[in-house]
Design a protein around this motif. Sequence first.
Motif, PDB file in Angstrom:
ATOM      1  N   UNK A  65       0.843  -1.183   0.000  1.00 42.94           N
ATOM      2  CA  UNK A  65       0.000   0.000   0.000  1.00 42.94           C
ATOM      3  C   UNK A  65       0.884   1.240   0.000  1.00 42.94           C
ATOM      4  N   UNK A  66       0.586   2.194  -0.887  1.00 43.97           N
ATOM      5  CA  UNK A  66       1.305   3.458  -0.944  1.00 43.97           C
ATOM      6  C   UNK A  66       0.350   4.560  -0.513  1.00 43.97           C
ATOM      7  N   UNK A  67       0.845   5.481   0.327  1.00 45.65           N
ATOM      8  CA  UNK A  67       0.002   6.500   0.947  1.00 45.65           C
ATOM      9  C   UNK A  67       0.310   7.888   0.381  1.00 45.65           C
ATOM     10  N   UNK A  68      -0.768   8.638   0.140  1.00 50.43           N
ATOM     11  CA  UNK A  68      -0.664  10.002  -0.394  1.00 50.43           C
ATOM     12  C   UNK A  68      -1.591  10.895   0.425  1.00 50.43           C
ATOM     13  N   UNK A  69      -1.268  12.198   0.436  1.00 52.17           N
ATOM     14  CA  UNK A  69      -2.054  13.094   1.279  1.00 52.17           C
ATOM     15  C   UNK A  69      -1.879  14.542   0.816  1.00 52.17           C
ATOM     16  N   UNK A  70      -2.928  15.329   1.015  1.00 50.43           N
ATOM     17  CA  UNK A  70      -2.846  16.770   0.784  1.00 50.43           C
ATOM     18  C   UNK A  70      -3.686  17.488   1.830  1.00 50.43           C
ATOM     19  N   UNK A  71      -3.120  18.553   2.397  1.00 49.37           N
ATOM     20  CA  UNK A  71      -3.829  19.381   3.370  1.00 49.37           C
ATOM     21  C   UNK A  71      -4.117  20.744   2.749  1.00 49.37           C
ATOM     22  N   UNK A  72      -5.333  21.235   2.948  1.00 49.00           N
ATOM     23  CA  UNK A  72      -5.665  22.568   2.450  1.00 49.00           C
ATOM     24  C   UNK A  72      -4.855  23.612   3.213  1.00 49.00           C
ATOM     25  N   UNK A  73      -4.358  24.586   2.482  1.00 46.82           N
ATOM     26  CA  UNK A  73      -3.483  25.598   3.095  1.00 46.82           C
ATOM     27  C   UNK A  73      -4.240  26.469   4.084  1.00 46.82           C
ATOM     28  N   UNK A  74      -5.501  26.776   3.798  1.00 51.12           N
ATOM     29  CA  UNK A  74      -6.269  27.690   4.646  1.00 51.12           C
ATOM     30  C   UNK A  74      -7.444  26.960   5.292  1.00 51.12           C
ATOM     31  N   UNK A  75      -7.481  26.893   6.618  1.00 46.88           N
ATOM     32  CA  UNK A  75      -8.655  26.312   7.284  1.00 46.88           C
ATOM     33  C   UNK A  75      -9.911  27.148   7.025  1.00 46.88           C
ATOM     34  N   UNK A  76     -11.049  26.488   7.074  1.00 47.99           N
ATOM     35  CA  UNK A  76     -12.324  27.168   6.906  1.00 47.99           C
ATOM     36  C   UNK A  76     -12.707  27.836   8.217  1.00 47.99           C
TER      37      UNK A  76
END
Length: 226
Positions: A209-220
């Motif tokens: 299993x390979x894991x990828x991720x992205x976090x939004x720069x600005x919280x709501x």
Amino acid sequence: MIDVILPELPERELALLSEETPQPSDPRLAGRVVLGGPVALPVTAELVEPDRDLLDFLETEADNAVYHLVHLSVTCARDAPAPALHSVNLDVTLTAEPVRRGTTVFPPVAWSMTPRQLTEKADATAPAFAARLGPRLGFRHGVRTAYGERVCLEARRELRSDPGWEIRHTPAVRIGGTYRMAMVVRAPRGAVSRAAVAVGATVREGHTLHRFREELAEPLRLTAFQ
């Protein structure tokens, strides 16, 4: 009980960077996952006015807490080439900062989440989405999952400040289409509350299993009428 039609969601394609190496995102995943939202709607007396019990509940909470409806979606490409998505996670981190220095506030929590569970037999990718709010601003859910049914979408960590959902590949149902999700957030009055959003995905290649991720720069920012 009331039905709330949630607002349309702005969408953005995700890069999904590898969690294992400093390499850029896998080009095979380009455009495979799109995040809708997040969008927040304050729960006001005007919104719940048709239901006297909900209005009474909101008024009893008015001195201490405010409530928000947060709407999100994840759209995954159907019939995409290998590697297939094995799971997709949508994670939310709720925080609050007091407006006045020297005061303390309780942490915001996911008061209620929908959908709670969907199985292979359920329609996880319905095009329309309405939030049905019942007693104490909790979502009304459909039929409970029967023993032995495979779950393809599940809410995680309700009543905590780190809620989220997991979408799972099953032998009968591949990940694909638009998955719509919502939560009621209970936040402290007199504070600035925010919801940070991240999306993770795993792909299987052989037994790995390979894991990828992205976090939004600005919280709501969760805005309420004080």
